[in-house]
Write an enzyme that holds these catalytic residues in place. Structure first.
Site, PDB file in Angstrom:
ATOM      1  N   LYS A  50     -18.642  19.324   4.004  1.00  0.00           N
ATOM      2  CA  LYS A  50     -17.445  19.425   5.045  1.00  0.00           C
ATOM      3  C   LYS A  50     -17.368  17.940   5.797  1.00  0.00           C
ATOM      4  O   LYS A  50     -16.178  17.678   5.986  1.00  0.00           O
ATOM      5  CB  LYS A  50     -17.924  20.701   5.559  1.00  0.00           C
ATOM      6  CG  LYS A  50     -17.752  20.848   7.186  1.00  0.00           C
ATOM      7  CD  LYS A  50     -15.659  21.436   6.479  1.00  0.00           C
ATOM      8  CE  LYS A  50     -14.540  21.304   7.698  1.00  0.00           C
ATOM      9  NZ  LYS A  50     -13.073  21.780   7.185  1.00  0.00           N
ATOM     10  N   SER A  69       0.770  -0.754   0.054  1.00  0.00           N
ATOM     11  CA  SER A  69      -0.292   0.255   0.269  1.00  0.00           C
ATOM     12  C   SER A  69       0.910   1.582  -0.046  1.00  0.00           C
ATOM     13  O   SER A  69       1.561   1.153  -1.091  1.00  0.00           O
ATOM     14  CB  SER A  69      -0.700  -0.285   1.417  1.00  0.00           C
ATOM     15  OG  SER A  69      -2.200   0.795   0.988  1.00  0.00           O
TER      16      SER A  69
END
Length: 339
Positions: free
Chosen positions: A219, A167
């Site tokens: 948000k 990863s």
């Protein structure tokens, strides 16, 4: 009256003891702050270390006459090295990166790379031993950017994976001109994951109100305490896909011949499998690679050590205590994306 007097005396003594302890702590902190941080670059010459190993083993397995001949030969070699300048020879600069979830080692890596770039030339080589299962996007993105500084200077960059570079660890590795991998090392895992614990239903069950106020439609798409709406969840998944696309594009930029559709599934592979899929270039341990280089080149291991002063440690302890007792603990549990 006597009892009150005894209590007063005890209280005064306790205050004096506490005051004395506090004064000692403040004095130590002030002295430590004057001393400042003891941060330094440490250098280890591995080619000399390997040579000493070889000479030690030889000296223990030779006859008396053979040892004399070896001693004479080594003396002559040292004289010839003293006469010849080594400045023109290729140098190998070695750095170790051991990654955690936050990619904390990137703080040392940036100093180590900066130190190397003050000396290294395109004639040299930088070798980075990466060991990391991945972690936060921004941390490993910065780590990859530090390695790119080497490549952008035209200096050959080699990454060695002895155990795992998955990863985010693999994101770093692809910046190299060449990736070496041990036979059973784990590489790949080109994917993105996010962990979002949510206790909204539990709060609702016990009639606990939680209100969150934001400015901006997205948000906060999902959160620890608030209700996760279908719209917010959809946007959150979209953001994950966008991050995955960035990851895949970055890999493709540096390894364009690899079948991205086949390897960018979040799966990982062992060394031999990874070689077949084009994730790495060669099956070889870092030890074997460095030992081979040491026959002809200097190997300079560079390590940055940061030692906090006592005042910084005390400040850090106080800061952590405050953080645990504040609303920021919720922020620690909020959404995080991992490579």
């Amino acid at each position: 009256m006597d009892a009150l007097q005894s209590i007063g005396i005890f209280a005064a003594q306790t205050f004096l003891i506490l005051f004395a302890i506090l004064a000692v702590i403040i004095t130590i902190a002030m002295l430590a702050s004057r001393a400042g941080d003891k941060s330094e670059i440490q250098i280890e010459l591995l080619h000399k270390k390997y040579k000493n190993f070889r000479n030690l083993l030889k000296s223990q397995t030779l006859t008396k006459n053979e040892r004399k001949e070896l001693k004479k030969k080594l003396k002559e070699e040292r004289k010839s090295q003293d006469k010849e300048s080594l400045d023109h020879e290729k140098k190998i600069f070695l750095v170790d990166f051991e990654g955690d979830i936050k990619a904390s080692a990137v703080e040392n890596l940036r100093e180590e790379i900066t130190a190397i770039l003050t000396t290294a030339t395109p004639h040299d080589e930088v070798v980075v031993r990466v060991e990391s299962p991945g972690g936060m996007v921004h941390g490993y993105g910065l780590a990859a950017s530090q390695l790119l500084r080497v490549r952008e200077k035209g200096i050959p960059l080699t990454v060695c994976v002895d155990k795992v570079a998955a990863s985010g660890g693999y994101l770093m590795s692809v910046t190299a001109n060449k990736i070496l991998c041990a036979p059973f090392a784990i590489v790949g895992s080109i994917g993105v994951v996010a962990q979002v614990p949510n206790v909204h239903r539990a709060l609702k069950k016990f009639d606990v109100d939680y209100k969150e106020y934001t400015a901006g439609e997205y948000k906060r798409t999902v959160s620890l305490l608030g209700e996760i709406t279908p719209k917010g969840e959809e946007k959150f998944k979209e953001q994950l896909e966008d991050t995955h696309v960035l990851f895949k594009n970055f890999v493709h930029k540096f390894r364009p011949n690899m079948n991205l559709a086949e390897v960018a599934t979040g799966e990982y592979w062992y060394g031999e499998q990874a070689l077949g899929k084009g994730l790495v270039d060669e099956i070889r341990t870092s030890d074997d690679y460095l030992l081979g280089l040491s026959e002809k080149h200097q190997i300079v291991k560079v390590k940055y050590e940061h030692h906090e002063s006592l005042s910084d440690k005390l400040t850090g302890i106080i800061g952590k205590a405050f953080k645990k007792g504040s609303i920021s603990i919720i922020e620690e549990l909020e959404t995080r994306r991992f490579l």
